[in-house]
Motif scaffolding. Sequence first.
Motif, mmCIF file in Angstrom:
data_model
loop_
_atom_site.group_PDB
_atom_site.id
_atom_site.type_symbol
_atom_site.label_atom_id
_atom_site.label_comp_id
_atom_site.label_asym_id
_atom_site.label_seq_id
_atom_site.Cartn_x
_atom_site.Cartn_y
_atom_site.Cartn_z
ATOM 1 N N ALA A 5 0.863 -1.176 0.000
ATOM 2 C CA ALA A 5 0.000 0.000 0.000
ATOM 3 C C ALA A 5 0.899 1.225 0.000
ATOM 4 C CB ALA A 5 -0.924 0.002 1.213
ATOM 5 N N MET A 6 0.687 2.092 -0.969
ATOM 6 C CA MET A 6 1.501 3.300 -1.094
ATOM 7 C C MET A 6 0.635 4.518 -0.782
ATOM 8 S SD MET A 6 3.651 2.245 -4.486
ATOM 9 C CE MET A 6 4.622 3.732 -4.473
ATOM 10 N N TRP A 7 1.164 5.390 0.053
ATOM 11 C CA TRP A 7 0.503 6.606 0.491
ATOM 12 C C TRP A 7 1.476 7.727 0.159
ATOM 13 C CZ3 TRP A 7 2.086 10.424 3.741
ATOM 14 C CH2 TRP A 7 1.140 11.208 4.390
ATOM 15 N N ALA A 35 -2.745 -6.036 12.414
ATOM 16 C CA ALA A 35 -2.706 -7.410 11.910
ATOM 17 C C ALA A 35 -2.277 -7.426 10.452
ATOM 18 C CB ALA A 35 -4.077 -8.053 12.053
ATOM 19 N N GLY A 36 -1.293 -8.247 10.143
ATOM 20 C CA GLY A 36 -0.837 -8.421 8.771
ATOM 21 C C GLY A 36 0.258 -7.475 8.315
ATOM 22 N N LEU A 37 0.612 -6.482 9.115
ATOM 23 C CA LEU A 37 1.660 -5.539 8.704
ATOM 24 C C LEU A 37 3.010 -6.240 8.746
ATOM 25 C CD1 LEU A 37 2.479 -2.644 7.901
ATOM 26 C CD2 LEU A 37 2.758 -2.173 10.352
ATOM 27 N N GLU A 38 3.705 -6.229 7.615
ATOM 28 C CA GLU A 38 5.010 -6.875 7.518
ATOM 29 C C GLU A 38 6.166 -5.889 7.546
ATOM 30 O OE1 GLU A 38 4.892 -9.262 3.976
ATOM 31 O OE2 GLU A 38 3.536 -10.721 4.875
ATOM 32 N N ARG A 39 5.976 -4.727 6.949
ATOM 33 C CA ARG A 39 7.101 -3.789 6.797
ATOM 34 C C ARG A 39 6.573 -2.409 6.460
ATOM 35 N NH1 ARG A 39 11.074 -4.217 1.688
ATOM 36 N NH2 ARG A 39 12.112 -2.236 1.970
ATOM 37 N N THR A 40 7.300 -1.383 6.865
ATOM 38 C CA THR A 40 6.995 -0.003 6.481
ATOM 39 C C THR A 40 8.271 0.678 6.013
ATOM 40 O OG1 THR A 40 7.379 0.922 8.689
ATOM 41 C CG2 THR A 40 5.131 0.206 8.198
ATOM 42 N N GLU A 41 8.115 1.633 5.127
ATOM 43 C CA GLU A 41 9.252 2.421 4.659
ATOM 44 C C GLU A 41 8.757 3.823 4.326
ATOM 45 O OE1 GLU A 41 12.901 2.170 1.404
ATOM 46 O OE2 GLU A 41 11.493 0.502 1.603
ATOM 47 N N ALA A 59 -5.455 -7.704 4.027
ATOM 48 C CA ALA A 59 -5.957 -6.352 3.748
ATOM 49 C C ALA A 59 -5.165 -5.289 4.504
ATOM 50 C CB ALA A 59 -7.428 -6.256 4.121
ATOM 51 N N PRO A 60 -4.734 -4.234 3.804
ATOM 52 C CA PRO A 60 -3.998 -3.158 4.479
ATOM 53 C C PRO A 60 -4.920 -2.267 5.301
ATOM 54 C CG PRO A 60 -4.179 -2.712 2.134
ATOM 55 C CD PRO A 60 -4.791 -4.050 2.362
ATOM 56 N N HIS A 76 -2.504 10.890 -2.214
ATOM 57 C CA HIS A 76 -2.726 9.844 -3.215
ATOM 58 C C HIS A 76 -2.466 8.492 -2.565
ATOM 59 C CE1 HIS A 76 -1.743 12.720 -6.807
ATOM 60 N NE2 HIS A 76 -2.785 13.107 -6.100
ATOM 61 N N ARG A 77 -3.277 7.501 -2.939
ATOM 62 C CA ARG A 77 -3.133 6.149 -2.392
ATOM 63 C C ARG A 77 -3.242 5.126 -3.520
ATOM 64 N NH1 ARG A 77 -6.114 9.098 1.285
ATOM 65 N NH2 ARG A 77 -5.483 8.890 3.448
ATOM 66 N N TRP A 78 -2.396 4.081 -3.436
ATOM 67 C CA TRP A 78 -2.442 2.975 -4.386
ATOM 68 C C TRP A 78 -2.209 1.677 -3.630
ATOM 69 C CZ3 TRP A 78 0.939 7.086 -4.843
ATOM 70 C CH2 TRP A 78 0.702 7.995 -5.870
ATOM 71 N N GLU A 79 -2.729 0.581 -4.153
ATOM 72 C CA GLU A 79 -2.424 -0.740 -3.645
ATOM 73 C C GLU A 79 -1.915 -1.607 -4.793
ATOM 74 O OE1 GLU A 79 -5.674 -2.510 -1.523
ATOM 75 O OE2 GLU A 79 -5.794 -0.823 -0.121
ATOM 76 N N PHE A 80 -0.904 -2.404 -4.510
ATOM 77 C CA PHE A 80 -0.303 -3.295 -5.490
ATOM 78 C C PHE A 80 -0.185 -4.687 -4.916
ATOM 79 C CE2 PHE A 80 1.343 0.943 -6.262
ATOM 80 C CZ PHE A 80 1.207 1.084 -7.640
#
Length: 86
Positions: A5-7, A35-41, A59-60, A76-80
């Motif tokens: 998920a990109m913000w 729940a489900g969060l693996e990594r942030t950058e 689900a993010p 802006h938000r995108w999911e890949f």
Amino acid sequence: MTLAAMWEARAADGRAAELTAWVHATALPALRGAAGLERTEVLGAPGGRVLLVTWWEGAPVAVADPPADLVARPVHRWEFTSQHVE
């Protein structure tokens, strides 16, 4: 399945450092332990752009909008979906 998920927000003139600080002080703590969060950058780019990329198993969780006075335009938000990792 891993989702990214990109913000992305563009800071108001001269406020990139404040926007980045808001991401670190508010957005990231709100995601920790989700729940489900693996990594942030967190990434920065010319023009006062700040990008937060999160990787999820499932689900993010949505990242909140920063205060309106910190941004030059709506977030802006995108999911890949992950296709390939080396």
